[in-house]
Design a protein around this motif. Structure first.
Motif, short mmCIF file in Angstrom:
data_model
loop_
_atom_site.label_atom_id
_atom_site.label_comp_id
_atom_site.label_asym_id
_atom_site.label_seq_id
_atom_site.Cartn_x
_atom_site.Cartn_y
_atom_site.Cartn_z
N GLY A 228 0.80 -1.22 0.00
CA GLY A 228 0.00 0.00 0.00
C GLY A 228 0.82 1.27 0.00
O GLY A 228 0.30 2.35 0.23
N TYR A 229 2.12 1.16 -0.29
CA TYR A 229 2.98 2.33 -0.33
C TYR A 229 3.62 2.40 -1.71
O TYR A 229 3.87 1.40 -2.35
CB TYR A 229 4.07 2.25 0.74
CG TYR A 229 3.49 2.10 2.12
CD1 TYR A 229 3.38 0.85 2.70
CD2 TYR A 229 3.02 3.21 2.81
CE1 TYR A 229 2.81 0.70 3.95
CE2 TYR A 229 2.47 3.07 4.06
CZ TYR A 229 2.36 1.80 4.63
OH TYR A 229 1.79 1.66 5.86
N GLN A 230 3.91 3.60 -2.13
CA GLN A 230 4.46 3.74 -3.47
C GLN A 230 5.87 3.16 -3.57
O GLN A 230 6.19 2.47 -4.51
CB GLN A 230 4.47 5.22 -3.87
CG GLN A 230 3.07 5.78 -4.06
CD GLN A 230 3.07 7.15 -4.69
OE1 GLN A 230 4.11 7.80 -4.75
NE2 GLN A 230 1.94 7.59 -5.17
N LYS A 231 6.70 3.44 -2.59
CA LYS A 231 8.05 2.90 -2.59
C LYS A 231 8.01 1.57 -1.85
O LYS A 231 7.84 1.54 -0.64
CB LYS A 231 9.02 3.86 -1.91
CG LYS A 231 10.45 3.36 -1.86
CD LYS A 231 11.35 4.42 -1.23
CE LYS A 231 12.75 3.90 -1.03
NZ LYS A 231 13.63 4.94 -0.43
N VAL A 232 8.11 0.50 -2.57
CA VAL A 232 7.96 -0.83 -2.00
C VAL A 232 9.32 -1.37 -1.55
O VAL A 232 10.20 -1.62 -2.37
CB VAL A 232 7.32 -1.80 -3.01
CG1 VAL A 232 7.17 -3.19 -2.40
CG2 VAL A 232 5.96 -1.26 -3.45
N THR A 233 9.48 -1.50 -0.26
CA THR A 233 10.72 -2.05 0.28
C THR A 233 10.44 -3.37 0.99
O THR A 233 9.35 -3.58 1.51
CB THR A 233 11.37 -1.06 1.27
OG1 THR A 233 10.41 -0.75 2.29
CG2 THR A 233 11.80 0.21 0.57
N TYR B 38 9.36 -1.47 -10.87
CA TYR B 38 10.41 -1.33 -9.84
C TYR B 38 11.69 -2.04 -10.29
O TYR B 38 11.63 -3.07 -10.95
CB TYR B 38 9.96 -1.99 -8.53
CG TYR B 38 8.64 -1.52 -7.99
CD1 TYR B 38 7.44 -2.03 -8.48
CD2 TYR B 38 8.58 -0.56 -6.97
CE1 TYR B 38 6.22 -1.59 -7.99
CE2 TYR B 38 7.37 -0.13 -6.47
CZ TYR B 38 6.20 -0.65 -6.98
OH TYR B 38 4.98 -0.23 -6.49
N TYR C 171 15.22 -3.59 -8.47
CA TYR C 171 15.89 -3.95 -7.23
C TYR C 171 17.25 -4.56 -7.56
O TYR C 171 17.44 -5.15 -8.62
CB TYR C 171 15.08 -4.97 -6.42
CG TYR C 171 13.76 -4.46 -5.91
CD1 TYR C 171 12.62 -4.54 -6.70
CD2 TYR C 171 13.65 -3.88 -4.65
CE1 TYR C 171 11.40 -4.06 -6.25
CE2 TYR C 171 12.43 -3.40 -4.19
CZ TYR C 171 11.31 -3.49 -5.00
OH TYR C 171 10.11 -3.01 -4.54
N PHE D 36 16.07 -1.73 -2.90
CA PHE D 36 15.29 -0.88 -3.79
C PHE D 36 16.20 0.09 -4.54
O PHE D 36 17.06 0.75 -3.94
CB PHE D 36 14.27 -0.10 -2.97
CG PHE D 36 13.55 0.98 -3.73
CD1 PHE D 36 14.00 2.29 -3.70
CD2 PHE D 36 12.43 0.69 -4.49
CE1 PHE D 36 13.34 3.29 -4.40
CE2 PHE D 36 11.77 1.68 -5.20
CZ PHE D 36 12.23 2.99 -5.15
N TYR E 1 11.68 3.46 -8.83
CA TYR E 1 10.28 3.08 -9.02
C TYR E 1 9.64 4.07 -10.00
O TYR E 1 9.85 5.27 -9.91
CB TYR E 1 9.59 3.11 -7.66
CG TYR E 1 8.16 3.53 -7.66
CD1 TYR E 1 7.79 4.79 -7.19
CD2 TYR E 1 7.16 2.68 -8.09
CE1 TYR E 1 6.47 5.19 -7.18
CE2 TYR E 1 5.84 3.07 -8.09
CZ TYR E 1 5.49 4.34 -7.62
OH TYR E 1 4.18 4.72 -7.62
N ASP F 165 10.72 7.72 -8.62
CA ASP F 165 11.38 7.80 -7.30
C ASP F 165 12.76 7.16 -7.45
O ASP F 165 12.87 5.94 -7.51
CB ASP F 165 10.54 7.05 -6.26
CG ASP F 165 11.16 7.08 -4.86
OD1 ASP F 165 10.44 6.81 -3.90
OD2 ASP F 165 12.36 7.37 -4.74
N SER G 112 15.25 7.45 -5.31
CA SER G 112 15.95 7.57 -4.04
C SER G 112 16.86 6.40 -3.71
O SER G 112 17.75 6.52 -2.87
CB SER G 112 14.93 7.76 -2.91
OG SER G 112 14.05 6.65 -2.85
N GLY G 113 16.69 5.26 -4.36
CA GLY G 113 17.51 4.09 -4.06
C GLY G 113 18.73 3.92 -4.95
O GLY G 113 19.56 3.05 -4.70
N SER H 298 0.09 1.38 -7.80
CA SER H 298 0.91 1.53 -6.60
C SER H 298 0.32 2.62 -5.73
O SER H 298 -0.33 3.53 -6.22
CB SER H 298 2.33 1.89 -6.99
OG SER H 298 3.15 2.00 -5.84
#
Lengths: 109, 117
Positions: free
Chosen positions: A93-98, B33, B35, B45, B48, B56, B58-59, B98
């Motif tokens: 449920g979050y955009q950045k999936v970790t 995504y 990874y 990550f 994305y 994004d 950031s990773g 997402s």
């Protein structure tokens, strides 16, 4: 994304023994997903839990989502060699999936 | 396609060379995504993409790494001036959407194994 910790990092069990891995968050999660990665393979989605206190079963696998939605567990009853792999939890449920750090399961025949 | 397709499946390169890795997501999946997974490690990550929104990034570990995606289709991950520590499996995943509670299940490709000599 949300950060989650998984314990244990590794687990060796004798075939037929039970196995449990835990996924813990410091914050309340929207939902939690579990994935399995076989050796040499890629992660494959197992299940998603959304409701507080939810319990779902897939044959010998039982998944739980805590009442506070901050932790989750995966329990395997009577492990088999086919259960070998790494199990990852993942806040959904979050955009950045970790992903969590994973629990690597070895089953000794 | 039926699944997420990645190419090449294996790439061996010399230190200092550039490499490009490709990902074809499942048709209709708006989220994509990347990874990185080093040997025996977890999923790191990288980047994305969601539809036409700004990605994004950031990773991404350094400015040697970049990624692009054309609309809601193919994505490429480029690593410039490769280093030995870049050796890893690079996994791509896509999902129908997402940020929406309850349904952003990821489907992974088989990965691209990169070895930098």
């Amino acid at each position: 994304g949300q950060q989650v910790m998984q314990i244990p990092q590794y687990q060796h069990v004798q075939e037929g023994e039970d196995f449990t891995t835990y996924c813990n968050s410091s914050t309340t999660l929207s939902n939690i997903q579990w994935y399995k990665q076989r050796p040499g393979g890629h992660p494959v989605f197992l299940i998603q839990l959304v409701k507080s206190g939810e319990v779902k079963k897939q044959k010998r696998l039982t998944f739980q989502f805590g009442e506070a939605k901050k932790n989750s567990s995966l329990h395997i009853t009577a492990t088999q060699t086919t259960d070998v792999g790494t199990y990852f939890c993942c806040p959904g449920g979050y955009q950045k999936v970790t992903f969590g750090t994973g629990t690597k399961l070895q089953v000794i025949p | 396609g039926a699944g997420v397709s990645q190419s090449p499946s294996n790439k061996v390169t010399e230190k200092g060379k550039d490499v490009e890795l490709r990902c074809d997501p499942i048709s209709g999946h708006t989220a994509l995504y990347w990874y990185r997974q080093r040997l025996g490690q977890g999923l790191e990550f990288l980047i994305y993409f969601q539809g036409n929104s700004a990605p994004d990034k950031s990773g991404l570990p350094s400015d040697r790494f970049s990624a692009e995606r054309t609309g809601e289709s193919v994505s490429t991950l480029t690593i410039q001036r490769t280093q030995q520590e870049d050796s890893a499996v690079y996994l791509c995943a896509s999902s129908p959407r997402s940020g929406a509670s309850g349904a952003n299940v990821l489907t992974f490709g088989a990965g691209s194994r990169l070895t930098v000599l």
